[in-house]
Structure formats: structure tokens, C-alpha cells
Scaffold this active site. Sequence first.
Site, PDB file in Angstrom:
ATOM      1  N   ARG A   1     -11.065 -10.673 -11.781  1.00  0.00           N
ATOM      2  CA  ARG A   1     -10.032  -9.681 -12.050  1.00  0.00           C
ATOM      3  C   ARG A   1      -8.934 -10.211 -12.960  1.00  0.00           C
ATOM      4  NH1 ARG A   1      -6.031  -7.049  -7.518  1.00  0.00           N
ATOM      5  NH2 ARG A   1      -4.438  -6.439  -8.991  1.00  0.00           N
ATOM      6  N   ARG A   2      -8.354 -11.310 -12.576  1.00  0.00           N
ATOM      7  CA  ARG A   2      -7.208 -11.816 -13.320  1.00  0.00           C
ATOM      8  C   ARG A   2      -7.613 -13.125 -13.966  1.00  0.00           C
ATOM      9  NH1 ARG A   2      -3.011 -10.713  -8.375  1.00  0.00           N
ATOM     10  NH2 ARG A   2      -1.908  -8.957  -9.290  1.00  0.00           N
TER      11      ARG A   2
ATOM     12  N   HIS B   1     -10.411   0.470 -10.691  1.00  0.00           N
ATOM     13  CA  HIS B   1      -9.913   1.410  -9.676  1.00  0.00           C
ATOM     14  C   HIS B   1      -8.463   1.814  -9.952  1.00  0.00           C
ATOM     15  CE1 HIS B   1      -8.644   3.037  -5.819  1.00  0.00           C
ATOM     16  NE2 HIS B   1      -7.790   2.044  -5.657  1.00  0.00           N
ATOM     17  N   PHE B   2      -7.614   0.811 -10.188  1.00  0.00           N
ATOM     18  CA  PHE B   2      -6.208   1.230 -10.260  1.00  0.00           C
ATOM     19  C   PHE B   2      -5.807   1.773 -11.635  1.00  0.00           C
ATOM     20  CE2 PHE B   2      -5.461  -3.504 -10.501  1.00  0.00           C
ATOM     21  CZ  PHE B   2      -4.803  -3.555 -11.719  1.00  0.00           C
ATOM     22  N   HIS B   3      -6.692   1.676 -12.601  1.00  0.00           N
ATOM     23  CA  HIS B   3      -6.377   2.391 -13.839  1.00  0.00           C
ATOM     24  C   HIS B   3      -6.804   3.849 -13.769  1.00  0.00           C
ATOM     25  CE1 HIS B   3      -5.355  -1.553 -15.425  1.00  0.00           C
ATOM     26  NE2 HIS B   3      -4.661  -0.888 -16.337  1.00  0.00           N
TER      27      HIS B   3
ATOM     28  N   HIS C   1       0.811  -1.217   0.000  1.00  0.00           N
ATOM     29  CA  HIS C   1       0.000   0.000   0.000  1.00  0.00           C
ATOM     30  C   HIS C   1       0.848   1.273   0.000  1.00  0.00           C
ATOM     31  CE1 HIS C   1      -3.761   1.927  -0.381  1.00  0.00           C
ATOM     32  NE2 HIS C   1      -3.257   2.866   0.382  1.00  0.00           N
TER      33      HIS C   1
ATOM     34  N   TYR D   1       1.375   5.108  -2.672  1.00  0.00           N
ATOM     35  CA  TYR D   1       1.613   6.526  -2.356  1.00  0.00           C
ATOM     36  C   TYR D   1       3.019   6.956  -2.792  1.00  0.00           C
ATOM     37  CZ  TYR D   1      -2.830   6.232  -0.160  1.00  0.00           C
ATOM     38  OH  TYR D   1      -4.167   6.043   0.022  1.00  0.00           O
TER      39      TYR D   1
HETATM   40 FE1  HAS Z   1      -6.203   1.843  -4.163  1.00  0.00          FE
HETATM   41  C1  HAS Z   1      -6.465  -1.581  -4.548  1.00  0.00           C
HETATM   42  C2  HAS Z   1      -8.297   1.715  -1.464  1.00  0.00           C
HETATM   43  C3  HAS Z   1      -5.774   5.224  -3.647  1.00  0.00           C
HETATM   44  C4  HAS Z   1      -3.665   1.870  -6.466  1.00  0.00           C
HETATM   45  N1  HAS Z   1      -5.272   0.422  -5.306  1.00  0.00           N
HETATM   46  C5  HAS Z   1      -5.534  -0.928  -5.330  1.00  0.00           C
HETATM   47  C6  HAS Z   1      -4.668  -1.563  -6.273  1.00  0.00           C
HETATM   48  C7  HAS Z   1      -3.843  -0.585  -6.795  1.00  0.00           C
HETATM   49  C8  HAS Z   1      -4.241   0.655  -6.175  1.00  0.00           C
HETATM   50  C9  HAS Z   1      -2.717  -0.777  -7.800  1.00  0.00           C
HETATM   51  O1  HAS Z   1      -9.453  -0.378   0.422  1.00  0.00           O
HETATM   52  C10 HAS Z   1      -4.669  -3.039  -6.633  1.00  0.00           C
HETATM   53  C11 HAS Z   1      -3.668  -3.753  -5.809  1.00  0.00           C
HETATM   54  C12 HAS Z   1      -3.605  -5.217  -6.166  1.00  0.00           C
HETATM   55  O2  HAS Z   1      -2.822  -5.570  -7.035  1.00  0.00           O
HETATM   56  O3  HAS Z   1      -4.351  -6.004  -5.583  1.00  0.00           O
HETATM   57  N2  HAS Z   1      -6.944   3.215  -2.823  1.00  0.00           N
HETATM   58  C13 HAS Z   1      -7.806   2.963  -1.827  1.00  0.00           C
HETATM   59  C14 HAS Z   1      -8.147   4.207  -1.140  1.00  0.00           C
HETATM   60  C15 HAS Z   1      -7.439   5.195  -1.769  1.00  0.00           C
HETATM   61  C16 HAS Z   1      -6.672   4.564  -2.814  1.00  0.00           C
HETATM   62  C17 HAS Z   1      -9.076   4.372   0.015  1.00  0.00           C
HETATM   63  N3  HAS Z   1      -4.979   3.273  -4.904  1.00  0.00           N
HETATM   64  C18 HAS Z   1      -4.962   4.594  -4.551  1.00  0.00           C
HETATM   65  C19 HAS Z   1      -3.929   5.276  -5.286  1.00  0.00           C
HETATM   66  C20 HAS Z   1      -3.323   4.328  -6.083  1.00  0.00           C
HETATM   67  C21 HAS Z   1      -4.003   3.080  -5.831  1.00  0.00           C
HETATM   68  C22 HAS Z   1      -3.608   6.743  -5.150  1.00  0.00           C
HETATM   69  C23 HAS Z   1      -2.195   4.440  -7.032  1.00  0.00           C
HETATM   70  C24 HAS Z   1      -1.534   5.510  -7.283  1.00  0.00           C
HETATM   71  N4  HAS Z   1      -7.201   0.356  -3.200  1.00  0.00           N
HETATM   72  C25 HAS Z   1      -7.967   0.518  -2.089  1.00  0.00           C
HETATM   73  C26 HAS Z   1      -8.416  -0.804  -1.614  1.00  0.00           C
HETATM   74  C27 HAS Z   1      -7.880  -1.740  -2.502  1.00  0.00           C
HETATM   75  C28 HAS Z   1      -7.135  -0.978  -3.480  1.00  0.00           C
HETATM   76  C29 HAS Z   1      -9.229  -1.114  -0.447  1.00  0.00           C
HETATM   77  C30 HAS Z   1      -8.032  -3.262  -2.425  1.00  0.00           C
HETATM   78  C31 HAS Z   1      -9.124  -3.724  -3.306  1.00  0.00           C
HETATM   79  C32 HAS Z   1      -9.198  -5.229  -3.303  1.00  0.00           C
HETATM   80  O4  HAS Z   1     -10.133  -5.752  -2.714  1.00  0.00           O
HETATM   81  O5  HAS Z   1      -8.322  -5.897  -3.873  1.00  0.00           O
HETATM   82  C33 HAS Z   1      -7.457   6.669  -1.352  1.00  0.00           C
HETATM   83  O6  HAS Z   1      -6.191   7.048  -0.911  1.00  0.00           O
HETATM   84  C34 HAS Z   1      -7.964   7.556  -2.428  1.00  0.00           C
HETATM   85  C35 HAS Z   1      -8.113   8.975  -1.958  1.00  0.00           C
HETATM   86  C36 HAS Z   1      -8.347   9.886  -3.124  1.00  0.00           C
HETATM   87  C37 HAS Z   1      -9.278  10.817  -3.171  1.00  0.00           C
HETATM   88  C38 HAS Z   1      -9.435  11.652  -4.428  1.00  0.00           C
HETATM   89  C39 HAS Z   1      -9.014  13.095  -4.226  1.00  0.00           C
HETATM   90  C40 HAS Z   1      -9.103  13.829  -5.501  1.00  0.00           C
HETATM   91  C41 HAS Z   1      -8.164  14.698  -5.980  1.00  0.00           C
HETATM   92  C42 HAS Z   1      -8.384  15.354  -7.296  1.00  0.00           C
HETATM   93  C43 HAS Z   1      -9.173  16.620  -7.112  1.00  0.00           C
HETATM   94  C44 HAS Z   1      -9.508  17.164  -8.407  1.00  0.00           C
HETATM   95  C45 HAS Z   1      -9.360  18.459  -8.713  1.00  0.00           C
HETATM   96  C46 HAS Z   1      -9.658  18.761 -10.106  1.00  0.00           C
HETATM   97  C47 HAS Z   1      -8.865  19.487  -7.800  1.00  0.00           C
HETATM   98  C48 HAS Z   1     -10.196  11.063  -2.043  1.00  0.00           C
HETATM   99  C49 HAS Z   1      -6.948  15.044  -5.210  1.00  0.00           C
HETATM  100  C50 HAS Z   1      -9.972  20.168 -10.378  1.00  0.00           C
HETATM  101  C51 HAS Z   1      -9.819  20.382 -11.813  1.00  0.00           C
HETATM  102  C52 HAS Z   1     -10.694  21.064 -12.549  1.00  0.00           C
HETATM  103  C53 HAS Z   1     -10.460  21.267 -13.952  1.00  0.00           C
HETATM  104  C54 HAS Z   1     -11.942  21.548 -12.001  1.00  0.00           C
END
Ligand code: HAS
Length: 570
Positions: A457-458, A394-396, A243, A247
Site C-alpha cells: 500500500r504505502r 477502496h478509499f479512493h 473509523h 462517517y
Molecule cells: Fe472503509 C479502510 C471497511 C466505508 C474510508 N476505509 C478504509 C480507509 C479509509 C476508508 C480512508 O473492514 C483506509 C484507512 C487507513 O488509512 O488505513 N469501509 C468499510 C466498510 C464500509 C466502509 C464495511 N470507508 C468507508 C467510507 C469511507 C471509508 C464511507 C470514507 C468516506 N474500510 C473498511 C475496512 C478497512 C477500511 C475493513 C480496513 C482495511 C485494512 O485492512 O486496512 C461500509 O460502511 C460501506 C457501506 C457502503 C455501502 C454502499 C451503499 C451504496 C450507496 C450508493 C447507492 C447508489 C445509488 C445510485 C442509489 C454498502 C449508498 C443510483 C444512481 C443511479 C443513477 C441509478
Amino acid sequence: MQATLNTTEPGKVTFPALDMLRSERNMIGAHIVMSLIALTFGIFMGPFQAFHRSPAFMASFAEFQIPVFSYYYQAVTVHGVMNALFFTTFFIIGFTYYVTQRSLQRAIKSVFLGWLGFGLMLVGLVLCVVTVSADPQDASVLYTFYPPLIAPPTYYIGLVLLIVGSWVATANVFITYLEWRKEHKGERSPLAVFATISNFIMWDIATIAVAIEVLGMLLPASLGLIKVTDPQLGRVLFWFFGHPLVYFWLVPAYISWYTMLPKQAGGKLFSDNLARVAFIMLLVFSIPVGVHHLFADPGVSEVSKFIQTILTLIVAVPSFMTAFNIGASLEYAGRQNGGKGLLGWIWKQKWNDPVVAAQLIAMLVFATGGMSGMINASAQLNIAVHNTSWVTGHFHTTLGTAVTLTFIGILYWLLPMIRGRKLFSTKAALWQVYSWGIGMTIFAASMGQAGLEGAPRRADLGNSPYLTDLAKNWLNLTAIGGAILLVSSILLFVNIIGTIFFSKQPVVEGAPIETRGNPNAPAILERWSFWIAVTVVLAIFAWGPVFVQAIDFNNGWNVLRYLPSGLQLK
Ligand code: HAS
């Protein structure tokens, strides 16, 4: 171009305008180019996997067999290992060297260490590529390499070299930073360097677990030195690292969003202090949350799952803070550019600048990726989506878009800087950025929907008899997303090759780099020994009971060899 020696402060090198020491240009350039070579291996596997999983595609092109692409698990392994492990690590280290030396206005401490780390990672890359490519079955253990799947030793040695090479690079950055601190007592470091240090501390702690897994369990098993292994312990060790790994990818993208994008968009950062708090939170809370990948594992207690669910919700907070902080910065920039009314600032962003547009699209897609992450993090909902293609969706959106598209945006100014020539084609870059956004949105959304309809998934699904019609339709749509991404990837590489070999005009500008820290930032935020202690204590609190449960103490001294009784290896 030459860097100039500063005569008022002997020994210190300054970097006027676009100058870079040639030795550093070579070192940074080598990391970036290697990251692109790794990406080439990995990226082109993606669309072919999407085609392979599409029933309509497979029905129409039953004869379509290209070696490597055709062996599904081999292709997924190359895709994951090259994109997620090698592309990211080479790129992050190259980018970080650049940001660190520019922000601190001093050369990276040791060019020797820089090349040493690079060399180790390069040998690691070659070993992994050769091993995985050699045989469709032999090393198709995926980027998570869970036991009892066992690959040839060269695969694990390659991974070890990647990790050790990255440690050498982090040490190089730490030494550079500490020397700067000695000369700038009481000053705050520039935000980009602050974020880098927090990221690298987190990385060095997290990678200890995967080093133990590989050196203590997998490599000995692969060499035939041990005959039993323990899949649960392997998964626990992997996700202690896995995890924070996400980050480790995200923070360099955040560095660009926080320290470069506001100026590139025509404004300024809303709050430097808020950004520093976000980076500290990412350091402290990235590690004690990996159990959310193990919700379906019987060998982890419900109490640990509950605790790490809460911590997972906390680690999302810095990303919410980022959304507000960067959102406010972009609103300011949009209004500076003439935006009026409630939403007028959105249309006044620099949508026709590929560097800015890449990051804006990355963020918009990340907003959806963040939401799907929150869904994954709920233990009840996770049971519905775990191991389905929802997770791939999700991860794409996170790794595949928020991180990768931001890195591509960075590449569009960094590569010209290193090469000394303008980007080959701004138009092609714009097409590439938008097609990536559209392709990935179609791909990730339909992957998610297919997952909700039960698509695993896989799995090589193209000819599978047990898919529902709905799942089949969504999987067919992923192939359309994949085809758009294939075009986008070709555009990307045409521009890279064009910039390196054919561009003639000299480059005139790079990215805005802050060379001073915010003097009003609270000193406590930069007291690293304190934050390391907090991180370690929290990690022990959250992971201690998980390890105690996973290690089979009844098996006596085997514990010391990480060999609790378990599955017999064939
Ligand atoms: Fe995840 C599985 C939960 C973030 C990558 N994640 C994965 C896997 C990958 C991955 C690769 O709870 C698969 C792993 C595997 O091989 O099995 N993930 C989360 C949560 C977050 C999260 C709670 N993940 C990421 C990030 C990744 C990533 C970042 C890569 C870089 N993830 C999980 C969970 C799994 C999981 C479970 C397991 C699933 C399973 O069962 O296998 C959080 O940290 C996300 C927080 C993000 C936000 C979004 C904030 C938005 C922002 C943009 C704002 C936009 C603006 C645009 C300002 C709350 C900052 C304005 C622009 C204008 C033009 C108006």
C-alpha cells in the site's frame, strides 16, 4: 444582500430567497475557501504519487524529479493530511453552518465562535503544512501518524488546533440548535439539521481518543519529555477515532443526497423516517467498529475482532438503507422527468447538470466502494488485502469519490451563492465531473487489482525490483487514472478561480433547503441524551476490552501517563 429582521418574532432573522447575512457569508466563505486551499496542497500530490509508483513512468522519466513530489512519504503525508483532514473538516464546517442557518431559518449563534474555530484550524493548517514541507524525512509520518514514528512538535500542535477548532464549531452549532429547540418545543428538526447534530455528537466523542493519543503520547514524545512509547496503544487510540472519521466525512454527503438531491433531480425524498433511522445508526455504530483496521494486529484479541466484525456489518446497514431510499427517490424523479419502463428513469436523470451528475457518479462509484469495504471487513479476506494497494483503491472510491465528488457537486452551487455570481463554466464543470468519475474508476480499480497481485500500500514502487509483471501493469494503469485526475483537478480549479474572480452574472438559484422537519418522525429519534448514552455504552462494551489488553498494567503508574513500557524512542 441583506437578511431581513422578522418583525413578528423580534430578534429572529429570516432568509428570503438568496439572502445571507454578510458576516455569515464571510464566515462560511472563509471555511470553504480554506478547504479549497488545503485541497490544492493535497490534490496535486496525488497524480505525482501515481506516476512515482508506475514502473513504466519511472523508466521513461527517470530524470523526473520535482522537490516535494519526489519524496514519496513526504508527498503522501501532505496528500493525506491536507485532503483527508483539513480539506474535509473546513468544508464540512462551512457547509454545515450554511445548512444549519438556512434550515433553522436563524443565524448561527455566535459569529465570534465561528471565527475562533476557523482561526484555530487555520493556524493548525499552517503549522502542519510548514512542518511537513520543511524536510522530506522529518515529518513524513502520514495522516495516521502511528508511533514510533515521531514528527516535530509543531505537526502535533497543528493537529490539536484542528480538533479543538472543530469542537468550537460543533459547540456553535449545538447552541444554535438548542436555542431553536427552546422556541419550537415538540417540533421535529429539519432532516439536514438532525443529521448534522448526530454527526457532530459522534465526532466529539470520537475525537477524544485521538486527543488523548496526541496530547498524552505523541506530543510529549516529540518534545523529548518521554523516552518510551507503545505502538499498539497508539493504533488502538487512533482507530477509536479513525473509523468514525470516515462517517464524519460521509454524513455531509448523505445530507446532500437526502435533503437536496431528490429535489435537484426533480422529485422528492422517498422516506424521511428511514433517513433518520440511518443517521441514528451511523451515530451509534460508527465508533465500535474501528478494530476492523487492526485485524492484523497481534495486540488485539480474536474475540474483539469477531465482535467488531459483526458491528462493522451492522454499520453498513444504514448505507444499504441509503441506497434503497435514494434509489427510490431517484426513480421517482426519473419517472417525473418522463422515464418509462424498468430502467428508463435512469436515462432521465439530469446527467447534464454538474450538481446532479456529480452526486450520481459519486453514488455509483460508492456502490463499488461499499462492496470493497465489505470485503475488507471480513477478517479472513482482510489478511489478503490489508496493507496492499487494494485498500488505497477502496478509499479512493469512498473518500476520493463518494465524498469528494459530492462535495464538488455542492461546491458548484455553494460557491456561486457565497460569491453572488454564477458558476464560471457549466461545461467545464461537466467535463470535470465526468473526468473525475472515469479517472477515479480507472485509478481505484487498478490500485485494487495491483493490491491483489501483491503491490504494497504505502511504498515508493516505481523502481522496485520485486513486483510481479501483473502488478506492474496495474500500477501503470493507475498512472493513467492519475493523469486523467490531474486534468480533472485543473478543470476544477479553473472553474473555482473563474467563479471567484471573473464571473459577472448574478446568481439566481441555490440549493433547495428544507426548513421544516417531518412532524410524523418518532420523537424518540430526537432524544439526544438517550442516543448519546447508547453510543457511549456500546463504545465501552466494544472498546473496553481492547484498551484493557493494550494498556500494560504491569507497568504500574505509567498507565496513567499513557506510557506503558514499549518501544524505546531514539
Ligand atoms: Fe472503509 C479502510 C471497511 C466505508 C474510508 N476505509 C478504509 C480507509 C479509509 C476508508 C480512508 O473492514 C483506509 C484507512 C487507513 O488509512 O488505513 N469501509 C468499510 C466498510 C464500509 C466502509 C464495511 N470507508 C468507508 C467510507 C469511507 C471509508 C464511507 C470514507 C468516506 N474500510 C473498511 C475496512 C478497512 C477500511 C475493513 C480496513 C482495511 C485494512 O485492512 O486496512 C461500509 O460502511 C460501506 C457501506 C457502503 C455501502 C454502499 C451503499 C451504496 C450507496 C450508493 C447507492 C447508489 C445509488 C445510485 C442509489 C454498502 C449508498 C443510483 C444512481 C443511479 C443513477 C441509478
